[in-house]
Design an enzyme around this catalytic site. Structure first.
Site: not given
Length: 401
Positions: A148, A181-183, A203
């Site tokens: 994460d 890394e959520w982009g 998310d």
């Protein structure tokens, strides 16, 4: 002087040896289960063993699911040597014993960590301990690591995840690296040589079409987030649309079909996020639909293309290794859509994969992948009614008769 040169060359070679990821992993999108969406921090040895049992007994293993992944909160501290410690109350037998149990079921074991100093739930992260943690994971028999991006401070994402990649490779056990890394730093542009999959957005929320300010999104928003990124994905390196919400009690049956169909069309990893012990028949039938799963697991590995966009109605296209074509009619509206569409003589130009042209003529059989029925050929228009928030998912196969 000669000894110094040889030492220098040796150091360069050793660095090169560890500067790569394990290839030949995740050649099709990984399939499995992750604990977070349903259970959050409420994870335990007993729960994970139950999930492994249920993955087998439900037919999910037979359908292709293989990873059992524990998300955040399994770790509690580090010992005096810096080794990561699993919560001894929740995991009394230890992670190696749990991995052995999962492996005994013919499944693979995954764990969560974070590239920052703390995980998202404030447990110890891997920053500064990447090589030590990778050795520990390898000794436990871990097959999959999700990393994460909380508490990262001023870290550079590519450099941080590259360090974990090198640590895993040096540890010597083939482990899939999932970059979560959520982009935010466009990992699709650099992730191919670093990890095996990377998140492309915030998310997933348990809703069909919603968004909150901190970045969470519903199913439709995450589908939209994949547009324009397909050219970066392929065997061994996938765009990840996040853990699924199917079976978590909010999405309707129609919306669950959209969710599963589009994750398969997009060649996203298929990670279930529900309680596998308590699935109703409808949820089980969706998650184990082998004809739809085959769309996701096709070895050509080309993600779907949004071919036609009519606002609330879209047509998606995905080529298959054997020459078949997948067409997905997506009804985003909450009202039913009356379809009367002629596929004959349509030309589809794929500008991400060699500007290849696909031509649909009148010599394809058409199969409905949700009804498991052959419904005609491309000699005739496709006529159907698509309910609100639903799909019509078709496989076109060359008709040689």
């Amino acid at each position: 002087m000669k000894k110094i040169r040889l030492l220098f060359i040796g150091l360069i070679l050793s660095q090169f040896m560890y500067s790569q990821k394990f290839e030949e992993l995740a050649l099709t999108p990984p399939m499995g289960w992750n604990s977070w969406n349903k259970f959050g921090c409420d994870v335990s040895e007993e729960l994970i063993m139950d999930m492994a049992d249920a993955m087998v007994s439900s037919g999910m293993k037979a359908a292709g699911y293989e990873y059992i992944v524990i998300d955040d909160c399994w770790q509690i501290d580090r010992d005096e040597k810096g080794n990561i410690i699993a919560d001894p109350e929740r995991f009394p037998s230890g992670m190696e014993a749990l991995a052995d149990y999962i492996h005994s079921k013919g499944l693979k074991f995954g764990l969560y960590t974070c590239a920052g100093v703390k995980t998202c739930m404030k447990r110890p992260g891997s920053r500064g301990y990447e090589f030590q943690d990778a050795r520990t994971y390898a000794s436990w028999g871990v097959d999959y690591v999700k990393s994460d991006w909380c508490s990262h401070g001023k870290q550079n994402a590519e450099a941080s995840y590259t360090t974990m990649r090198d640590a895993i490779y040096k540890a010597g056990r083939p482990i899939v690296l999932s970059i979560c890394e959520w982009g935010s730093s466009k990992p699709w542009e650099w992730g191919k040589n670093v990890g095996h999959l990377w998140r492309t957005s915030g998310d997933i929320l348990n809703c069909f079409d919603c968004k909150v300010s901190w970045g969470g999104s519903g199913v439709l928003k995450l589908i939209d987030a994949q547009v324009g990124k397909r050219g970066f994905a392929g065997p061994g390196h996938w765009n990840d649309a996040d853990i699924m919400q199917i079976g978590n009690g909010v999405l309707t049956p129609n919306e669950n079909r959209v969710h599963f169909s589009m994750w398969c069309m997009l060649a996203s990893p298929i990670m279930a996020g529900n309680d596998l012990r308590a699935m109703d028949n409808e949820t089980k039938e969706i998650l184990t639909n082998k004809e739809v799963i085959a769309v996701n697991q096709d070895s050509l590995g080309i993600p779907g293309l949004r071919w036609m966009d009519y606002g609330d109605f879209e047509i998606w296209f995905k080529p298959m290794k054997n020459g078949d074509i997948i067409i997905c009619f997506l009804n985003r509206d909450d009202q039913q859509f009356s379809l009367d569409y002629d596929l004959t003589d349509k030309e589809i130009v794929d500008n991400n994969f060699g500007w290849k042209k696909y031509e649909i003529d009148g010599h394809y059989k058409i199969r409905d992948l949700w009804k498991h029925e052959d419904i005609g050929t491309t000699d005739e228009p496709v006529v159907d009614t698509i309910p609100g928030h639903d799909v019509l998912l078709l496989r076109l196969s060359k008709n040689n008769k």
